[in-house]
Write an enzyme that holds these catalytic residues in place. Structure first.
Site, PDB file in Angstrom:
ATOM      1  N   ARG A 113       1.049  -0.827   0.206  1.00  0.00           N
ATOM      2  CA  ARG A 113       0.294  -0.420  -0.018  1.00  0.00           C
ATOM      3  C   ARG A 113       1.199   1.355  -0.185  1.00  0.00           C
ATOM      4  O   ARG A 113       1.843   1.387   0.693  1.00  0.00           O
ATOM      5  CB  ARG A 113      -0.779   0.233   1.476  1.00  0.00           C
ATOM      6  CG  ARG A 113      -2.157  -0.587   1.059  1.00  0.00           C
ATOM      7  CD  ARG A 113      -3.460  -0.116   0.121  1.00  0.00           C
ATOM      8  NE  ARG A 113      -4.306  -1.482   0.083  1.00  0.00           N
ATOM      9  CZ  ARG A 113      -4.353  -2.161  -0.608  1.00  0.00           C
ATOM     10  NH1 ARG A 113      -3.406  -3.053  -1.524  1.00  0.00           N
ATOM     11  NH2 ARG A 113      -5.448  -3.422  -0.597  1.00  0.00           N
ATOM     12  N   HIS A 128      -0.448  -1.039  -9.636  1.00  0.00           N
ATOM     13  CA  HIS A 128      -0.919  -1.589  -9.026  1.00  0.00           C
ATOM     14  C   HIS A 128      -1.634  -2.819  -9.693  1.00  0.00           C
ATOM     15  O   HIS A 128      -2.340  -3.193  -9.682  1.00  0.00           O
ATOM     16  CB  HIS A 128      -2.162  -0.633  -8.177  1.00  0.00           C
ATOM     17  CG  HIS A 128      -2.813  -1.152  -7.003  1.00  0.00           C
ATOM     18  ND1 HIS A 128      -3.144  -0.583  -6.215  1.00  0.00           N
ATOM     19  CD2 HIS A 128      -2.070  -2.692  -6.511  1.00  0.00           C
ATOM     20  CE1 HIS A 128      -3.815  -1.211  -4.998  1.00  0.00           C
ATOM     21  NE2 HIS A 128      -2.440  -2.808  -5.068  1.00  0.00           N
TER      22      HIS A 128
END
Lengths: 324, 324
Positions: A239, A287
């Site tokens: 993250r 991502h």
């Protein structure tokens, strides 16, 4: 694979209603898998939810905050992403409803691929060779052998453990930093905040696999980046907000950090004006580290729905207090 | 590790003279290793050879052609590079002297690292993501899972076999092309020139691990590159002349080849004027795939010298006719 014929059918005949908000993979793929493994399941695709009172299960990736609170008969929340912050940070998250992950309990092979690829890229100095190529320069660099290369993994959950095992086969010197002590073969363990500086000091290549929680938000700031050995390399694949981007840029420009590979960012998609895009020693991917896939995850989702129907313990449950 | 104390000492007391021409690693590292494992060995470093008649063993990387013919009492030629062309192509190579490799019989971990890193890079479409990064573009691409990705390895000697085993752990669909049939678990075998087109047709990611011989020189030309599936990716990590650079550039520009990683070239160092340097879908590294290392290779060299002294069969012997 879960074979329907193996299971008692009395309870599973009850039709349940699942609300799906898929990630990158189209809803049709999930629906096709459920047709195969649990044809009696009724699947609705967000935002076409019909009567909110019908929904008993959600299978979601980044549902807008507040949506779960509108479902009065919700019994099970299934997360497509590995990180749970997209659910746990919802200020209106209904209390007491079990939350479970959907990926294979042995870890995500896509994340293992991503971690091994990038540890090897930094280990073999590929970012520097890319710079040499752009300058049409043929130059060999001294190379540290794997058995002298110290790789540190922050977070040794299911995913970090699978990554450690894959890296171990290359002979790297491995260490893991965890909240509570965790013993893995050939992985030196550093547990708790008091051991963080010692863990960072020995980690030439650092892989961030931590969940985003109150404790990890901003954890890799200027102070903690300074503990790393000079010229350290970082891979963030969990993250973005765990690694403070402004502090990272300062550390890259001072040479404290040699190079980084970032799959996650403080804001996603990464804004066009971010200086990270054009930094010569930053590799950016959008991502893609782990990709939840219907073919591998649908059988686990179905198994958990059967556990719910039959009153058996749920699998892959998350501890909302710990955040993972 | 080879422990001197374990061995009979009568013969090994004879002082032999070895001529060293090291590759990238300094001569001092090799000398230090020999001091440890075989202190009685006399090491001379090329070009300071002294009396040519003293030299009984050579340990060499790219000695100029003609030099070996000047050594009348040569008994053993040891090659630092994996590829033997630097010795076998010498028109004045003395006949009948045994030639042996110096790397570990289980394969070179550096080459396994290089192969896995680059197969994963092409598999996970990193060259395209680099292009996106340069355009500040956040875009996810559809991703083929490893179990549907067809990887082909040309050459399954000691090195290619070690690479196949490492790639197998990621679940890729593997095939190998070999001169003679070679059966490896979970690796489909294609043997001989008549099966080359079928092997290429099924290989989305192609790894070139062949030795450079009369048969392999120019093997991957326009005709054979056209057998690959459209958008194939190539990693050449053995010898440059096996892949015809002009034909490769044409195939890259037509889209027949999606992207390549080249560690070896027709001419090395790659000339500054080569169009390969700046091609957006070419990754260049300066022949760093495998790096012979004194720490791992010196014990094998010493073992072979003892075999020679004691009249035992030599290890890692090369077949000069086959070229490997």
């Amino acid at each position: 694979m879960i074979d329907r014929a193996d299971r008692p059918n009395e309870n599973s005949a009850k039709i349940m209603v699942l609300l799906l908000k898929p990630g990158t993979e189209p809803a049709a793929n999930w629906i096709a898998e459920f047709k195969c493994f649990m044809p009696e399941l009724e699947v609705r695709v967000w935002p076409e939810i019909g009567n909110p009172a019908d929904i008993e299960i959600v299978l979601v990736s980044y549902l807008p905050f507040g949506e779960l609170a509108k479902l009065p008969n919700l019994q099970l929340i299934l997360s497509l992403p590995v990180g749970l912050d997209h659910i746990l940070d919802d200020p209106n998250l209904p209390k007491g409803i079990p939350i479970a992950r959907t990926v294979h309990p042995d870890g995500d092979p896509m994340m293992v691929e991503y971690a091994v690829m990038n540890v090897l890229r930094h280990h073999r100095q590929l970012p520097k060779y890319h710079e040499f190529q752009h300058a049409r320069t043929w130059k060999k660099l001294p190379q540290t052998p794997a058995e002298k290369r110290r790789v540190g993994i922050m977070g040794l959950g299911v995913y970090g453990t699978a990554i450690a095992q894959a890296l171990g086969r290359f002979g790297f010197q491995l260490a893991g930093w965890t909240r509570r002590p965790k013993i893995l073969k050939d992985v030196e363990n550093f547990a708790g905040s008091e051991s963080l500086s010692r863990f960072l000091e020995r980690s030439e290549i650092l892989i961030i696999m931590l969940p985003l929680t109150r404790e990890t938000n901003g954890l890799l700031n200027a102070k903690n980046l300074a503990y790393l050995p000079k010229g350290a390399m970082i891979i963030n694949m969990s993250r973005g907000p765990i690694l403070v981007e402004q502090d990272l840029l300062t550390a890259l420009d001072s040479g404290q950090i040699d190079s980084v590979t970032l799959d996650v960012f403080e804001v996603e998609p990464l804004p066009a004006e971010s200086p990270l895009w054009m930094h010569p020693r930053v590799t950016i991917t959008p991502h893609i580290g782990g990709i939840s896939r219907s073919t591998t995850s649908a059988p686990i989702v179905v198994e958990n729905i059967r556990c719910l129907q039959e009153g058996r313990p749920l699998i892959n449950l998350v501890d909302p207090e710990a955040g993972y």
